[in-house]
Design a protein around this motif. Structure first.
Motif, PDB file in Angstrom:
ATOM      1  N   THR A  72     -44.573  31.024  -5.326  1.00 40.36           N
ATOM      2  CA  THR A  72     -44.615  29.592  -5.027  1.00 40.36           C
ATOM      3  C   THR A  72     -44.057  29.267  -3.653  1.00 40.36           C
ATOM      4  O   THR A  72     -44.330  28.189  -3.119  1.00 40.36           O
ATOM      5  CB  THR A  72     -43.831  28.775  -6.078  1.00 40.36           C
ATOM      6  N   GLY A  73     -43.298  30.174  -3.074  1.00 43.33           N
ATOM      7  CA  GLY A  73     -42.744  29.934  -1.751  1.00 43.33           C
ATOM      8  C   GLY A  73     -43.782  29.965  -0.647  1.00 43.33           C
ATOM      9  O   GLY A  73     -43.527  29.473   0.460  1.00 43.33           O
ATOM     10  N   VAL A  74     -44.964  30.509  -0.953  1.00 44.97           N
ATOM     11  CA  VAL A  74     -46.027  30.577   0.058  1.00 44.97           C
ATOM     12  C   VAL A  74     -47.296  29.868  -0.396  1.00 44.97           C
ATOM     13  O   VAL A  74     -48.324  29.947   0.271  1.00 44.97           O
ATOM     14  CB  VAL A  74     -46.358  32.048   0.420  1.00 44.97           C
ATOM     15  N   MET A  75     -47.227  29.185  -1.530  1.00 40.43           N
ATOM     16  CA  MET A  75     -48.395  28.518  -2.086  1.00 40.43           C
ATOM     17  C   MET A  75     -48.048  27.068  -2.436  1.00 40.43           C
ATOM     18  O   MET A  75     -46.889  26.744  -2.692  1.00 40.43           O
ATOM     19  CB  MET A  75     -48.856  29.213  -3.382  1.00 40.43           C
ATOM     20  N   GLY A  76     -49.050  26.227  -2.474  1.00 44.86           N
ATOM     21  CA  GLY A  76     -48.874  24.925  -3.070  1.00 44.86           C
ATOM     22  C   GLY A  76     -49.021  25.038  -4.576  1.00 44.86           C
ATOM     23  O   GLY A  76     -49.975  25.646  -5.061  1.00 44.86           O
ATOM     24  N   THR A  77     -48.052  24.496  -5.311  1.00 43.02           N
ATOM     25  CA  THR A  77     -48.056  24.632  -6.761  1.00 43.02           C
ATOM     26  C   THR A  77     -47.856  23.268  -7.399  1.00 43.02           C
ATOM     27  O   THR A  77     -46.788  22.664  -7.239  1.00 43.02           O
ATOM     28  CB  THR A  77     -46.932  25.586  -7.223  1.00 43.02           C
ATOM     29  N   PRO A  78     -48.850  22.728  -8.086  1.00 43.22           N
ATOM     30  CA  PRO A  78     -48.714  21.390  -8.648  1.00 43.22           C
ATOM     31  C   PRO A  78     -47.554  21.296  -9.627  1.00 43.22           C
ATOM     32  O   PRO A  78     -47.371  22.164 -10.477  1.00 43.22           O
ATOM     33  CB  PRO A  78     -50.056  21.153  -9.361  1.00 43.22           C
ATOM     34  N   GLY A  79     -46.760  20.243  -9.467  1.00 48.08           N
ATOM     35  CA  GLY A  79     -45.656  19.994 -10.381  1.00 48.08           C
ATOM     36  C   GLY A  79     -44.414  20.810 -10.123  1.00 48.08           C
ATOM     37  O   GLY A  79     -43.414  20.647 -10.817  1.00 48.08           O
ATOM     38  N   LEU A  80     -44.448  21.682  -9.121  1.00 52.38           N
ATOM     39  CA  LEU A  80     -43.294  22.551  -8.856  1.00 52.38           C
ATOM     40  C   LEU A  80     -42.893  22.522  -7.376  1.00 52.38           C
ATOM     41  O   LEU A  80     -42.455  23.528  -6.818  1.00 52.38           O
ATOM     42  CB  LEU A  80     -43.592  23.991  -9.278  1.00 52.38           C
ATOM     43  N   SER A  81     -43.054  21.372  -6.752  1.00 53.20           N
ATOM     44  CA  SER A  81     -42.783  21.315  -5.311  1.00 53.20           C
ATOM     45  C   SER A  81     -41.317  21.567  -4.984  1.00 53.20           C
ATOM     46  O   SER A  81     -41.010  22.209  -3.964  1.00 53.20           O
ATOM     47  CB  SER A  81     -43.206  19.956  -4.749  1.00 53.20           C
ATOM     48  N   ILE A  82     -40.397  21.098  -5.813  1.00 52.23           N
ATOM     49  CA  ILE A  82     -38.970  21.305  -5.526  1.00 52.23           C
ATOM     50  C   ILE A  82     -38.617  22.780  -5.690  1.00 52.23           C
ATOM     51  O   ILE A  82     -37.969  23.386  -4.823  1.00 52.23           O
ATOM     52  CB  ILE A  82     -38.095  20.419  -6.429  1.00 52.23           C
ATOM     53  N   TYR A  83     -39.031  23.381  -6.787  1.00 53.99           N
ATOM     54  CA  TYR A  83     -38.811  24.819  -6.990  1.00 53.99           C
ATOM     55  C   TYR A  83     -39.430  25.617  -5.850  1.00 53.99           C
ATOM     56  O   TYR A  83     -38.802  26.530  -5.284  1.00 53.99           O
ATOM     57  CB  TYR A  83     -39.427  25.238  -8.320  1.00 53.99           C
TER      58      TYR A  83
END
Length: 249
Positions: free
Chosen positions: A139-150
Motif C-alpha cells: 500500500t505504500g506504493v499503491m493507491g488503496t481505497p479506504g486505506l489512505s491513512i495506513y
C-alpha cells in the motif's frame, strides 16, 4: 540452518501473523528472539510455540516506558541487539470523508512514531553487522481505497529506510524495508466484520495477484531471515516486496 546462530533478535508485533512466523524462522536459523506485543494472552500463546529460545515482553510501541523496559531487558540478559524487526503496525479502514482525528492519530502513532522510537531506542545496543528491518506494505506504493491513512504511514516507513541508511553510514548497521502483499494474517482478517466480507476481500486480492493466491506468513518470514543475515550484507536503504507480484505488474 545456522545463518543467525548466536544472534539476538527483537521483533515488535511478534505475537501473531508475520511477526510470529518470523520469530519461528529466526529461531530455526539459530537466533534467540525477544517478541513484544500488547496482549499478554497472545504473547503467552506465542511462547508456547516458540520454546526456550524466545522471551516475551508485554508492551506498546507508542509508550516510551514500554520500549525502555524492552531494551533494558535485552541489555541485561543478552547485552546487544543483532537484528531488529520493527514490525508492529495497525490499519483502520476508512474512506476519505469518514476519517476521524482519532483514527489518524492512532495509526500514525503506532506505525510511524512507534517504528521511529523502536529503532532509536535499539540503536545503543546495536553494532557493526546489525540489521534493522522495517515492515512496509504494497500500500505504500499503491493507491488503496479506504486505506489512505495506513498507506501514508507505510510510505513514511519507506522513506525512513532511505534516510536512515544515510544516518547510519559508518556504523556497519543496515536498514531495509520488507513489504508484504496479501498475506493470511489476523490483521487482514480484522478488516472485515463478516465472513462474507472477508471472503470478498480475499477473492479480490487473489484475483489481483499474479501468483494466484495469498501468501503464508512463513514466506514473508523467509525474506525477513534473508534481510537479517549476512546473505544481504550489501543491502541497505532497500525495499524487498514479498507480494506475489501484487504491486509489481
Amino acid at each position: 540452518m545456522s545463518k543467525l546462530r548466536g544472534k539476538t533478535a527483537v521483533i515488535t508485533g511478534g505475537a501473531t501473523g508475520i511477526g510470529l512466523a518470523t520469530a519461528k524462522r529466526f529461531i530455526a536459523d539459530g537466533a534467540f528472539v525477544y517478541i513484544m506485543g500488547r496482549r499478554q494472552d497472545a504473547l503467552d500463546a506465542a511462547l508456547s510455540e516458540l520454546g526456550v529460545d524466545a522471551r516475551a515482553v508485554q508492551g506498546d510501541v507508542t509508550k516510551a516506558e514500554d520500549l525502555d523496559r524492552l531494551f533494558e531487558t535485552v541489555r541485561a540478559e543478552r547485552g546487544r541487539v543483532d537484528v531488529l524487526f520493527a514490525n508492529a503496525g495497525i490499519g483502520i479502514p476508512a474512506p476519505l470523508g469518514q476519517i476521524t482525528p482519532e483514527q489518524f492519530s492512532q495509526t500514525f502513532d503506532v506505525n510511524v512514531r512507534g517504528t521511529l522510537f523502536t529503532v532509536q531506542k535499539a540503536l545503543p545496543l546495536m553494532q557493526d553487522g546489525g540489521s534493522i528491518i522495517l515492515t512496509g506494505s504494497t500500500t505504500g506504493v499503491m493507491g488503496t481505497p479506504g486505506l489512505s491513512i495506513y498507506s501514508a504511514t507505510k510510505a513514511a516507513i519507506r522513506n525512513f529506510a532511505r534516510s536512515w541508511a544515510h544516518d547510519l553510514v559508518g556504523t556497519g548497521i543496515r536498514v531495509n524495508v520488507l513489504s508484504p502483499g496479501p498475506t493470511k494474517t489476523p490483521g487482514l482478517d480484522s478488516l472485515a466484520d463478516t465472513d462474507e466480507m472477508r471472503q470478498a476481500i480475499f477473492d479480490s486480492l487473489i484475483a489481483a495477484t499474479p501468483v494466484g493466491r495469498m501468501a503464508d506468513p512463513a514466506e514473508t518470514a523467509a525474506a525477513a531471515a534473508f534481510l537479517a543475515s549476512e546473505d544481504s550484507s550489501f543491502m541497505t536503504g532497500s525495499e524487498v516486496f514479498v507480494d506475489g507480484g501484487y504491486a509489481q505488474v
